[in-house]
Design an enzyme around this catalytic site. Structure first.
Site, PDB file in Angstrom:
ATOM      1  CG  ASN A 111      -4.372  11.307  -5.643  1.00 46.77           C
ATOM      2  OD1 ASN A 111      -3.903  11.449  -6.844  1.00 46.77           O
ATOM      3  ND2 ASN A 111      -4.970  10.377  -5.281  1.00 46.77           N
ATOM      4  CG  ASP A 142      -3.248   3.674  -1.974  1.00 48.78           C
ATOM      5  OD1 ASP A 142      -4.524   2.916  -2.265  1.00 48.78           O
ATOM      6  OD2 ASP A 142      -3.037   4.342  -1.243  1.00 48.78           O
ATOM      7  CG  ASP A 149      -2.018   1.123   1.140  1.00 53.03           C
ATOM      8  OD1 ASP A 149      -2.904   0.927   0.575  1.00 53.03           O
ATOM      9  OD2 ASP A 149      -1.989   2.141   1.756  1.00 53.03           O
ATOM     10  CG  ASP A 172      -4.005   8.837 -12.620  1.00 52.96           C
ATOM     11  OD1 ASP A 172      -4.249   8.450 -11.555  1.00 52.96           O
ATOM     12  OD2 ASP A 172      -4.721   9.466 -13.535  1.00 52.96           O
TER      13      ASP A 172
END
Length: 234
Positions: free
Chosen positions: A123, A158, A115, A132
């Site tokens: 973000n 993610d 993770d 991305d």
């Protein structure tokens, strides 16, 4: 853009396959009639040879094209579009086969659940386009720094998972620790780090049990972050 056009034609091909095959069959039949009754009606031996050649080439060519498109469709169905890694559909298929193989061979394999730490911060700070990009860069690190027979998967968001066939827990620990360091020092990952839970696969467990245990192991790693935690699930 070219890739999108290719996918569009593949979708259209499979949607209209019956019509396409019917048209191909009709064209083949018309070609045979024209060869036999018009172009070479005075040369029956040559007409027979031409028809035989046509009858061999057309099905072979159609089979080759269909085979390539089916192979491409299968790949698209099992591949993550953003990162080009395998997707969760492929992972569930492979882990099922791997558990069955382990029961036959008594060998050892490992599973790593990964993770990205505080991915929401990336973000929120840089935007989803950069988010991305980070996902693609991390996926690229995983793909280039694992072995050919390792199965690297983006589960979604993610979260990633790597299946290490025929691998001891010690070896899997070293491999994932190396990945952790590479990500932490990667200039194009925007200071992202990863937490990893590594599990020795128990062939007597089912998939849900394995995923539950490796998820709990990842949870332990995320308490500290930028850490690899090992669980010997026996």
């Amino acid at each position: 853009r070219i890739g999108e056009i290719g996918v569009m034609w593949e979708v259209l091909f499979f949607r209209y396959t019956p019509i396409i095959l019917a048209v191909a069959g009709s064209l083949t039949g018309c070609s045979i009639y024209i060869i036999h009754n018009i172009l070479m009606k005075d040369y029956p031996d040559l007409a027979g040879a031409a028809i035989s050649l046509l009858s061999a080439i057309v099905p072979a060519l159609a089979g080759l094209i269909c085979g390539k498109l089916i192979q491409r469709l299968h790949q698209c169905a099992h591949q993550d579009q953003l990162t080009n890694l395998w997707n969760s559909r492929h992972f569930h298929s492979e882990i099922t086969k791997e558990i069955a193989r382990l029961r036959r061979t008594q060998s050892t394999s490992c599973l790593a659940l990964i993770d990205i730490d505080d991915f929401k911060r990336i973000n929120d700070t840089y935007g989803h386009v950069i988010g991305d990009e980070v996902l693609r860069n991390i996926a690229d690190v995983f793909a280039k720094n694992t072995r050919a027979h390792d199965i690297v998967v983006r589960l979604g968001g993610d979260e990633f998972v790597i299946l290490f066939p025929d691998t001891s827990i010690e070896c899997a620990s070293l491999l994932t620790e190396r990945l952790r360091k590479l990500i932490a020092n990667h200039e194009e990952c925007y200071q992202a780090t990863i937490s990893v839970g590594v599990l020795l696969v128990n062939a007597n467990a089912d998939i849900n049990q394995l995923l539950t245990v490796v998820d709990e192991t990842l949870y332990q790693a995320k308490k500290t972050k930028n850490l690899v935690v090992i669980e010997n699930f026996s």
